[in-house]
Design a protein around this motif. Structure first.
Motif, mmCIF file in Angstrom:
data_model
loop_
_atom_site.group_PDB
_atom_site.id
_atom_site.type_symbol
_atom_site.label_atom_id
_atom_site.label_comp_id
_atom_site.label_asym_id
_atom_site.label_seq_id
_atom_site.Cartn_x
_atom_site.Cartn_y
_atom_site.Cartn_z
ATOM 1 N N GLU A 88 -76.966 -15.448 62.892
ATOM 2 C CA GLU A 88 -78.023 -16.246 62.251
ATOM 3 C C GLU A 88 -78.927 -16.903 63.293
ATOM 4 N N TYR A 89 -78.302 -17.393 64.357
ATOM 5 C CA TYR A 89 -79.110 -18.008 65.431
ATOM 6 C C TYR A 89 -80.022 -16.964 66.087
ATOM 7 N N LEU A 90 -79.484 -15.761 66.275
ATOM 8 C CA LEU A 90 -80.305 -14.707 66.901
ATOM 9 C C LEU A 90 -81.470 -14.316 65.995
ATOM 10 N N ASP A 91 -81.204 -14.280 64.692
ATOM 11 C CA ASP A 91 -82.280 -14.011 63.728
ATOM 12 C C ASP A 91 -83.358 -15.077 63.857
ATOM 13 N N GLU A 92 -82.899 -16.321 63.911
ATOM 14 C CA GLU A 92 -83.822 -17.454 64.010
ATOM 15 C C GLU A 92 -84.686 -17.333 65.280
ATOM 16 N N LEU A 93 -84.063 -16.864 66.355
ATOM 17 C CA LEU A 93 -84.790 -16.739 67.633
ATOM 18 C C LEU A 93 -85.656 -15.477 67.682
ATOM 19 N N GLU A 94 -85.513 -14.641 66.660
ATOM 20 C CA GLU A 94 -86.226 -13.368 66.596
ATOM 21 C C GLU A 94 -85.966 -12.491 67.823
ATOM 22 N N ILE A 95 -84.725 -12.506 68.251
ATOM 23 C CA ILE A 95 -84.331 -11.637 69.370
ATOM 24 C C ILE A 95 -83.842 -10.319 68.768
ATOM 25 N N PRO A 96 -84.432 -9.185 69.196
ATOM 26 C CA PRO A 96 -83.974 -7.914 68.618
ATOM 27 C C PRO A 96 -82.548 -7.596 69.063
ATOM 28 N N PHE A 97 -81.648 -7.484 68.077
ATOM 29 C CA PHE A 97 -80.264 -7.190 68.453
ATOM 30 C C PHE A 97 -79.673 -6.117 67.547
ATOM 31 N N GLU A 98 -78.630 -5.502 68.059
ATOM 32 C CA GLU A 98 -77.877 -4.513 67.275
ATOM 33 C C GLU A 98 -76.413 -4.886 67.374
ATOM 34 N N ILE A 99 -75.687 -4.750 66.262
ATOM 35 C CA ILE A 99 -74.235 -4.945 66.367
ATOM 36 C C ILE A 99 -73.660 -3.638 66.889
ATOM 37 N N ASP A 100 -72.951 -3.729 67.987
ATOM 38 C CA ASP A 100 -72.422 -2.521 68.621
ATOM 39 C C ASP A 100 -70.896 -2.587 68.585
#
Ligand code: AMP
Length: 450
Positions: A266-278
């Protein structure tokens, strides 16, 4: 008897004549394999990485720590874990003349955790935030982006278990590479749980891989016994295929680890950092708990083996494992060599120190002596000065001043040195003026402002 004596004498004579044999080893004019010089021409890249990283660390409240390159070997074996590639194959370990078993650091975290405990930093207000920069050593097979001596910049935060610090770590790492101009970066994240839930997950993984044992590489067959999680990130194609259908750690987290991971996402979404669950991201060191992450540049061709630019994770058990209080902690490291490589490939901006705008020329031995002090006082007053004191001819010095495209050239001849003056020449107009040395700094500053 006499004969024997003579014979002995003869032998003694021959022995005396023999010169000590000098064994000359071939001198290789190169550093050891996997190590290299970072030449002045490449330093602007490194300087840029250092500047951007140190600025990010300062902005987020991290203070620098330096620990020795050499530590006792058992710090690493205890901390990193005996079943890991680093400990099994990659450490530069040796015994000192005093009999101490030591190793060159393969990474920084264990040394910093040691220092945290030894220096009683647990009494400081939490989280205790520190950053580092320096070389690491791993005796790995050198290849593209993989060296035996390489440099890391990294941050560690001790004493906070909230996932918001994990998110800030990712934010910092991502911001550093982004600000360096590597904008197409994706963060891979995973949670490998805590020792509680990992035990159960590990068992599931072992039974899955046991059923596919025939398809695994030799290393992974060994990993099955000592470190089955590492099979998930094996680079061999056949192992990667088997790993694709393996049980995933995120599906087997305990309640606490699951909500920690959910918060992080949720924090990463808020920061708009592109991420993938690996789900195959486990990382090579035993001390990780919960969050693990790695940063990849997208410019590398799809499907090709990708080298991570950096990575990190949570290591809640390490401080206790090393003999300190139970202390949650999280950190990351950026591989500076790889970041520089990427910058070069992408033709990115490097750091250029401010250029000299003043050239100091001298003529005659007395003036030459005086120019040493003059150079120092200009520099002390924040004026960057170029010079070529080794040259005697004024003409050749002025040629260099021209080439450097300075704004002003100061000429100190024999007469000026005796009179306590300097000739100030404005290069654009060619205008010259004689200025008393005592007023030189103000004069130069005034003219540079124009
Ligand atoms: P690690 O400590 O293995 O998680 O490494 C953190 C980062 O350091 C990696 O993401 C790489 O960018 C870099 N790194 C690790 N090993 C090497 C190596 N042998 N050569 C160059 N960079 C490395």
């Amino acid at each position: 008897m006499a004969k024997k004596n003579q014979a002995t004498k003869k032998v003694a004579k021959t022995v005396k004549k023999q010169k000590p044999v000098e064994i000359k080893e071939e001198l290789l004019l190169q550093p050891p394999r996997g190590m290299r010089d970072i030449l002045p021409k490449d330093q602007p890249y490194w300087q840029q990485v250092r500047r951007v990283s140190e600025k990010a660390a300062a902005d987020f409240g991290y203070r620098r720590i330096d620990t020795p390159i050499v530590e006792f070997t058992n710090l690493f074996t205890r901390g990193i874990g005996t079943g890991t590639d680093i400990i099994e194959k990659e450490m530069y370990s040796f015994t000192t003349k005093g009999g101490e078993k030591v190793s060159l650091r393969p990474e920084f975290t264990a040394g910093i955790a040691r220092s945290y405990i030894q220096n009683g930093m647990q009494v400081e207000s939490k989280p205790v935030k520190m950053f580092y920069i320096g070389p690491c050593y791993r005796y790995d097979r050198p290849q593209e982006g993989r060296f035996r001596e390489f440099f890391q910049f990294g941050c560690e935060a001790f004493g906070e278990q909230d996932a918001i610090v994990d998110a800030q770590m990712i934010q910092m790492a991502w911001r550093i590479v982004f600000q360096l101009g590597i904008k197409n970066v994706t963060v891979h994240v995973n949670s490998i749980g805590c020792p509680g839930c990992r035990k159960q997950y590990r068992n599931l993984l072992v039974s899955y891989f046991e059923s596919k044992r025939q398809k695994l590489c030799i290393d992974c067959k060994k990993r099955l016994e000592i470190n089955p999680l590492r099979i998930l990130d094996c680079k061999e194609d056949k192992c990667a295929q088997v790993a694709q259908n393996a049980p995933q750690s995120v599906d087997h987290l305990c309640e606490d680890c699951r909500s920690h991971f959910k918060d992080l996402l949720e924090y990463l979404d808020e920061l708009e950092i592109p991420f993938e669950i690996d789900p195959n991201l486990v990382r090579g060191l035993d001390y990780y708990t919960k969050t693990v992450f790695e940063l990849f540049a997208g410019s590398i061709v799809e499907g090709a083996k990708r080298n991570a630019l950096g990575g990190g994770g949570r290591y809640d058990g390490l401080v206790k494992l090393l003999g300190g209080e139970d202390t949650p902690a999280v950190g990351f490291a950026i591989g500076m060599d790889r970041v520089v490589n990427e910058m070069k490939k992408m033709g990115l901006k490097t750091y250029h120190p401010p250029k000299a705008r003043v050239f100091l020329a001298q003529l005659g031995s007395f003036a030459k002596k005086k120019s040493l002090r003059m150079f120092e006082s200009l520099e002390r007053n924040g004026i960057i000065v170029a010079e070529s004191f080794g040259r005697g001819s004024l003409k050749s010095q002025l040629k260099i001043a021209d080439r450097l495209k300075v704004d002003l050239t100061l000429i100190l001849g024999q007469k000026e040195a005796i009179d306590g003056t300097v000739i100030v020449k404005e290069m654009a107009s060619g205008m010259q003026e004689i200025v008393p040395s005592v007023k030189l700094i103000d004069e130069v500053k005034k003219r540079l402002k124009k």
